[in-house]
Design a protein around this motif. Structure first.
Motif, mmCIF file in Angstrom:
data_model
loop_
_atom_site.group_PDB
_atom_site.id
_atom_site.type_symbol
_atom_site.label_atom_id
_atom_site.label_comp_id
_atom_site.label_asym_id
_atom_site.label_seq_id
_atom_site.Cartn_x
_atom_site.Cartn_y
_atom_site.Cartn_z
ATOM 1 N N MET A 145 0.755 -1.044 0.049
ATOM 2 C CA MET A 145 -0.157 -0.016 0.161
ATOM 3 C C MET A 145 0.792 1.382 -0.077
ATOM 4 O O MET A 145 2.232 1.325 0.284
ATOM 5 C CB MET A 145 -0.927 -0.096 1.182
ATOM 6 N N SER A 146 0.158 2.378 -0.313
ATOM 7 C CA SER A 146 1.028 3.727 -0.343
ATOM 8 C C SER A 146 1.123 4.370 0.946
ATOM 9 O O SER A 146 0.662 3.640 1.995
ATOM 10 C CB SER A 146 0.189 4.724 -0.899
ATOM 11 N N GLU A 147 1.957 5.131 0.878
ATOM 12 C CA GLU A 147 2.262 6.144 2.165
ATOM 13 C C GLU A 147 1.013 6.393 2.814
ATOM 14 O O GLU A 147 0.922 6.568 4.229
ATOM 15 C CB GLU A 147 3.555 7.004 2.145
ATOM 16 N N GLY A 148 0.136 7.232 2.072
ATOM 17 C CA GLY A 148 -0.976 7.902 2.688
ATOM 18 C C GLY A 148 -1.828 6.811 3.350
ATOM 19 O O GLY A 148 -2.468 7.049 4.329
ATOM 20 N N CYS A 201 -7.472 -2.489 0.882
ATOM 21 C CA CYS A 201 -6.404 -3.487 0.867
ATOM 22 C C CYS A 201 -6.900 -4.764 -0.261
ATOM 23 O O CYS A 201 -6.336 -5.099 -0.915
ATOM 24 C CB CYS A 201 -5.794 -3.722 2.071
ATOM 25 N N ALA A 202 -7.934 -5.242 0.256
ATOM 26 C CA ALA A 202 -8.686 -6.235 -0.444
ATOM 27 C C ALA A 202 -9.063 -6.189 -1.718
ATOM 28 O O ALA A 202 -8.980 -6.790 -2.562
ATOM 29 C CB ALA A 202 -9.957 -6.801 0.436
ATOM 30 N N VAL A 203 -9.488 -4.917 -2.116
ATOM 31 C CA VAL A 203 -10.055 -4.865 -3.434
ATOM 32 C C VAL A 203 -8.864 -4.285 -4.311
ATOM 33 O O VAL A 203 -9.162 -3.812 -5.482
ATOM 34 C CB VAL A 203 -11.301 -3.605 -3.565
ATOM 35 N N GLY A 204 -7.752 -3.930 -3.755
ATOM 36 C CA GLY A 204 -6.588 -3.550 -4.475
ATOM 37 C C GLY A 204 -6.769 -2.004 -4.941
ATOM 38 O O GLY A 204 -6.215 -1.860 -6.056
ATOM 39 N N ALA A 205 -7.578 -1.297 -4.101
ATOM 40 C CA ALA A 205 -7.750 0.138 -5.002
ATOM 41 C C ALA A 205 -7.928 1.114 -3.817
ATOM 42 O O ALA A 205 -8.721 0.716 -2.980
ATOM 43 C CB ALA A 205 -9.115 0.099 -5.803
ATOM 44 N N GLU A 206 -6.947 2.078 -3.573
ATOM 45 C CA GLU A 206 -7.071 2.979 -2.289
ATOM 46 C C GLU A 206 -7.766 4.379 -2.698
ATOM 47 O O GLU A 206 -8.087 4.459 -3.921
ATOM 48 C CB GLU A 206 -5.716 3.534 -2.236
ATOM 49 N N VAL A 207 -8.296 4.748 -1.623
ATOM 50 C CA VAL A 207 -9.227 6.090 -1.954
ATOM 51 C C VAL A 207 -8.230 6.972 -2.121
ATOM 52 O O VAL A 207 -7.238 7.206 -1.631
ATOM 53 C CB VAL A 207 -9.804 6.311 -0.884
ATOM 54 N N PRO A 208 -8.357 7.834 -3.222
ATOM 55 C CA PRO A 208 -7.223 8.863 -3.706
ATOM 56 C C PRO A 208 -7.077 9.741 -2.452
ATOM 57 O O PRO A 208 -8.012 10.267 -1.814
ATOM 58 C CB PRO A 208 -7.767 9.442 -4.880
ATOM 59 N N GLU A 209 -5.712 10.070 -2.338
ATOM 60 C CA GLU A 209 -5.366 11.076 -1.130
ATOM 61 C C GLU A 209 -6.115 12.477 -1.194
ATOM 62 O O GLU A 209 -6.542 12.810 -0.166
ATOM 63 C CB GLU A 209 -3.978 11.239 -1.377
ATOM 64 N N ALA A 210 -6.400 12.820 -2.385
ATOM 65 C CA ALA A 210 -6.959 14.084 -2.520
ATOM 66 C C ALA A 210 -8.353 14.222 -2.236
ATOM 67 O O ALA A 210 -9.017 15.184 -1.586
ATOM 68 C CB ALA A 210 -7.118 14.468 -4.184
ATOM 69 N N ILE A 211 -9.173 13.100 -2.056
ATOM 70 C CA ILE A 211 -10.571 13.105 -1.669
ATOM 71 C C ILE A 211 -10.715 12.338 -0.377
ATOM 72 O O ILE A 211 -11.817 12.254 0.188
ATOM 73 C CB ILE A 211 -11.552 12.416 -2.837
ATOM 74 N N ALA A 212 -9.837 11.656 0.075
ATOM 75 C CA ALA A 212 -9.923 10.774 1.382
ATOM 76 C C ALA A 212 -10.400 11.594 2.448
ATOM 77 O O ALA A 212 -11.230 11.133 3.323
ATOM 78 C CB ALA A 212 -8.568 10.230 1.635
ATOM 79 N N GLY A 213 -10.122 13.052 2.780
ATOM 80 C CA GLY A 213 -10.688 13.734 3.869
ATOM 81 C C GLY A 213 -11.807 14.330 3.592
ATOM 82 O O GLY A 213 -12.520 15.102 4.632
ATOM 83 N N THR A 214 -12.640 14.234 2.386
ATOM 84 C CA THR A 214 -13.749 15.234 2.027
ATOM 85 C C THR A 214 -15.012 14.438 2.706
ATOM 86 O O THR A 214 -14.977 13.329 3.183
ATOM 87 C CB THR A 214 -14.040 15.011 0.564
ATOM 88 N N ARG A 215 -16.087 15.463 2.895
ATOM 89 C CA ARG A 215 -17.342 14.933 3.653
ATOM 90 C C ARG A 215 -17.803 13.736 2.802
ATOM 91 O O ARG A 215 -18.151 12.825 3.642
ATOM 92 C CB ARG A 215 -18.291 16.166 3.688
ATOM 93 N N PRO A 216 -17.978 13.451 1.558
ATOM 94 C CA PRO A 216 -18.632 12.311 1.186
ATOM 95 C C PRO A 216 -17.986 10.986 1.498
ATOM 96 O O PRO A 216 -18.579 10.103 2.240
ATOM 97 C CB PRO A 216 -18.654 12.381 -0.301
ATOM 98 N N MET A 217 -16.605 10.930 1.504
ATOM 99 C CA MET A 217 -15.911 9.884 1.908
ATOM 100 C C MET A 217 -15.769 9.628 3.324
ATOM 101 O O MET A 217 -15.848 8.517 3.805
ATOM 102 C CB MET A 217 -14.570 9.936 1.437
ATOM 103 N N ARG A 218 -15.851 10.755 4.127
ATOM 104 C CA ARG A 218 -15.695 10.535 5.538
ATOM 105 C C ARG A 218 -17.175 10.161 5.886
ATOM 106 O O ARG A 218 -17.247 8.985 7.022
ATOM 107 C CB ARG A 218 -15.668 11.950 6.002
ATOM 108 N N VAL A 219 -18.106 10.626 5.373
ATOM 109 C CA VAL A 219 -19.706 9.890 5.759
ATOM 110 C C VAL A 219 -19.709 8.552 5.432
ATOM 111 O O VAL A 219 -20.092 7.825 6.126
ATOM 112 C CB VAL A 219 -20.630 10.692 4.971
#
Length: 755
Positions: A145-148, A201-219
């Protein structure tokens, strides 16, 4: 005999089974044996786990249900993580919770932290199975996985371990958390945010760092987490509460707080579980795609986000199926899993279909069927618990004169583009609101210039909150409101550089306030304060969206967003950021500081909601109010909802008092803080006392919420329709709402801080 009958659950997605189940069963059993988990001694005799017990709990089955699409090696890794986390929980229970060994617990947790070593650092030699398991898992996972992702996953792993001390503390005190505290603390200790990280990790796809802290992803993450934990609490009530003496269980929390039967509490927990699932669905369907477009997320990463959302859905349905089958929980003893496939629908809970009487249609219908402009009448105020006296600045009169002159200079009494009836405010209207009186109590120790600044920020925030519904609400112009909100951010440059020419009073006021406020701040403090202002203005968009969709907010979402619509973080930050360098920033991420701040914010926001209930519900067609939200969610009358809201306020205040007396001294020792930091945090706690007591006193004295003033304002509005009004103040919001109601639009206007 069971304590209660499990309710009918809302299961919107079918559970599916990973074909690599048997492989991971064998692997995880061998891995648990190799790390010593099947030989770990329990202080009261025997072992924490044995092979038969591990087989009965069947974590491989849970992971095969919750991660149905990953390959065999990945399912092995995910299953090992869950074996480790459940072993950690049971081992901690045996070694530290039952024995009340706080010192040993702290040493154990501090050692475990060392096994999440940053790149280039070596972990120590493991001394027990929990350390051996974490050491092995960390080495196998982080290279993928990435550093983020590593930073986010480290934080969530830290939380689920460290907050076990919170549970231990409450067991020692014999204390049951209040509902608001429980929900937000359960996210930290319950581990579902950690599970969401493993989904990536399981799906092999990370939430992009740019949107990880946004309200929709947080909700999405929060709603997922709450639903996972509430479901677990329903299934684990007998095991945790009746057998193990735990008190961190939502059924027990509702039972104690509401004084209801255990069955009624269980049914309410299921109602909240359903509400959180609906919140997840609404966010996934309506907010994720616009977010990806807004941030120009590339197609491959968009597909990754879709896989992540689907992975969270799979976890919900698979987690339910496993809970219904595992011997660990309240399910009639568990049922043997089908060896090669998925059992028939509804076979999980005693053979009864668990979707037949789903509460979701009823919950969704109630959320969208509230009647606007209901003539509710005056809401008698209950006795409000306030242990602190309110101070008042000697500079109040000077601030009153200054603030009125400043607002006039900014143009807040002039006509504004998009406002159909002259100005939003008048000088007379603003004088009646008397925001400097509020500032003089919540920042009583401020010097004269600081008090001017505080008063002006309150005026700007209240004016902006009144402008948004007038300009954007009547036309349901959410896109226009969002574009305007983005333009406002341009007037808060981190480098204090050039800004556009202000086009209206709101932009002009923000331009002036930002330069007066941010200039003396170090850059990190500027960023923090800018985030606080942006969170407040973005929350006005959330209110507009709910009004346009005629949707009473989910109670958890309401409480958390109310802190922003009230402008709590912004006004509190004015004092905190002045001492930016005196306290290590990680201290503010601690449980004690988070709960201290949010408890105060909830208390103050609910004070506003109690006082503004008639103004908002009857005169403004509004439902962003804790009393109205509780009426809708619990299906109770306004008096019962009022009392529950007041009980929540009291519980949050009592929690605040306890944290000041006990939590802060423990925090000082835990972080080894010096005298400067201790004095700064003590002073901040004192300022929060002033903040809460001042807000309560301002509401008691302000004419804004009194029925006679509300009726006078309505009469002025009616006159203005005939004569071409000027200087309507915030009555323009009511007028716009009334016109929409007459046109049959069904939309009200958002409230804010102060409403």
């Amino acid at each position: 005999m069971a304590s209660f009958t499990l309710p009918d659950f809302y299961l919107p997605h079918p559970a599916r089974l990973n074909p690599n189940l048997e492989r991971s069963r064998a692997h995880s059993t061998d891995w648990a044996r190799r790390t010593g988990m099947l030989d770990a001694p329990a202080p009261r005799g025997g072992t924490v786990w044995d092979e038969a017990g591990l087989a009965g709990m069947d974590y491989a089955l849970m992971c095969a249900y919750t991660h149905p699409d990953c390959d065999g090696p990945m399912l092995d890794l995910i299953t090992d993580w869950y074996v480790w986390v459940f072993f950690f929980d049971d081992d901690f229970l045996e070694r530290f919770k039952h024995t009340r060994d706080r010192a040993g617990a702290r040493e154990h947790l501090d050692r475990l932290e060392l096994f999440m070593a940053a790149e280039g650092r070596e972990a120590p030699e493991p001394r027990n199975p929990a350390e051996a398991g974490l050491d092995d898992l960390w080495r196998r996972t982080v290279p993928l996985m990435s550093e983020g992702w590593r930073r986010r996953f480290t934080r969530s792993t830290h939380n689920l371990m460290a907050e076990s001390m919170w549970e231990l503390d409450y067991i020692e005190r014999g204390h049951v958390a209040n509902p608001i505290e429980y929900v937000q603390m359960r996210r930290r200790v319950g581990g579902a945010p950690w599970s969401a990280g493993l989904v990536e990790c399981a799906v092999g796809a990370e939430v992009p760092e740019a949107i990880a802290g946004t309200r929709p992803m947080r909700v999405l993450s929060d709603a997922f987490s709450d639903a996972v934990h509430l479901r677990n609490d329903l299934f684990s009530y007998e095991r945790e509460v009746e057998e193990e003496g735990e008190n961190s269980n939502a059924v027990l929390v509702f039972e104690r707080f509401l004084g209801c039967s255990v069955q009624e509490a269980a049914d309410l927990v299921n109602e909240l579980l359903t509400s959180r699932l609906l919140q997840f669905e609404d966010t996934a369907a309506n907010e994720v795609a616009p977010l990806l477009a807004e941030y120009a997320v590339p197609p491959a990463e968009q597909a990754g986000v879709a896989a992540y959302v689907k992975g969270l859905q799979d976890w919900q349905s698979g987690g339910h199926e496993w809970h219904a089958r595992s011997s660990r929980y309240m399910n009639g003893g568990g049922a043997a899993p089908a060896p090669g496939g998925l059992p028939g629908p509804g076979a999980a809970v005693g053979g009864a279909a668990s979707v037949v009487s789903s509460p979701a249609p009823r919950r969704r219908a109630r959320q969208h069927s509230v009647r606007l402009f209901e003539p509710v009448g005056h809401l008698p105020l209950p006795e409000i618990h306030m242990p602190y006296a309110f101070p008042t600045s000697p500079h109040l009169e000077a601030a009153r004169t200054h603030c009125l002159d400043w607002a006039e200079e900014m143009g807040m009494f002039d006509a504004m583009t998009g406002v159909p009836f002259a100005s939003v405010w008048s000088r007379e209207r603003m004088a009646g609101i008397d925001l400097p009186h509020c500032a003089a109590m919540i920042h009583a120790e401020a010097g004269v210039e600081q008090l001017f600044l505080s008063s002006d920020w309150l005026a700007w925030g209240t004016y902006g909150d009144d402008v948004y519904p007038v300009v954007f609400g009547a036309g349901r112009s959410l896109a226009a409101a969002k574009a305007y909100d983005e333009r406002l951010a341009l007037f808060m440059p981190i480098d204090l550089g050039d800004v556009p020419e202000p086009a209206d009073p709101l932009e002009r006021g923000l331009d002036d306030l930002w330069r007066r406020t941010a200039g003396p701040m170090p850059e990190p403090a500027r960023r923090r304060f800018r985030d606080a202002v942006r969170a407040m203005t973005a929350s006005w968009l959330w209110e507009l969206d709910n009004q346009i969709r005629h949707r009473v907010p989910d109670p958890v979402d309401y409480v958390e967003m109310r802190r922003q619509t009230f402008g709590s973080d912004m006004t509190i930050s004015l004092a905190r950021l002045a001492r930016w360098d005196e306290v290590p920033q990680e201290v503010y991420r601690s449980r004690v500081m988070h709960e201290l701040s949010t408890a105060a914010q909830d208390y103050a926001a609910f004070v506003n909601d109690l006082h503004s209930y008639q103004k908002e519900v009857e005169f403004e067609g509004e439902f962003h109010n804790i009393v109205a939200v509780l009426e809708n969610f619990l299906d109770v009358d306004r008096m019962r909802a009022r009392d529950i809201a007041n009980d929540l306020m009291t519980a949050r205040m009592e929690q605040f008092e306890y944290l000041v007396e006990h939590g802060l001294p423990e925090l000082f020792e835990e972080y080894g803080l010096d005298d400067t930091a201790r004095e700064a945090l003590t002073r901040q706690a004192d300022e929060l006392k002033d903040w809460m007591s001042g807000i309560l006193e301002w509401h008691r004295k302000c004419v804004r919420y009194q029925e006679a003033e509300l009726r006078r304002s309505r009469a002025r509005d009616a006159s203005a329709l005939v004569s071409g009004p000027t200087g309507l103040g915030t009555s323009a919001a009511r007028l716009a709402s009334s016109l929409r109601a007459r046109r049959g639009s069904g939309a009200g206007t958002p409230s804010g801080a102060p409403s």
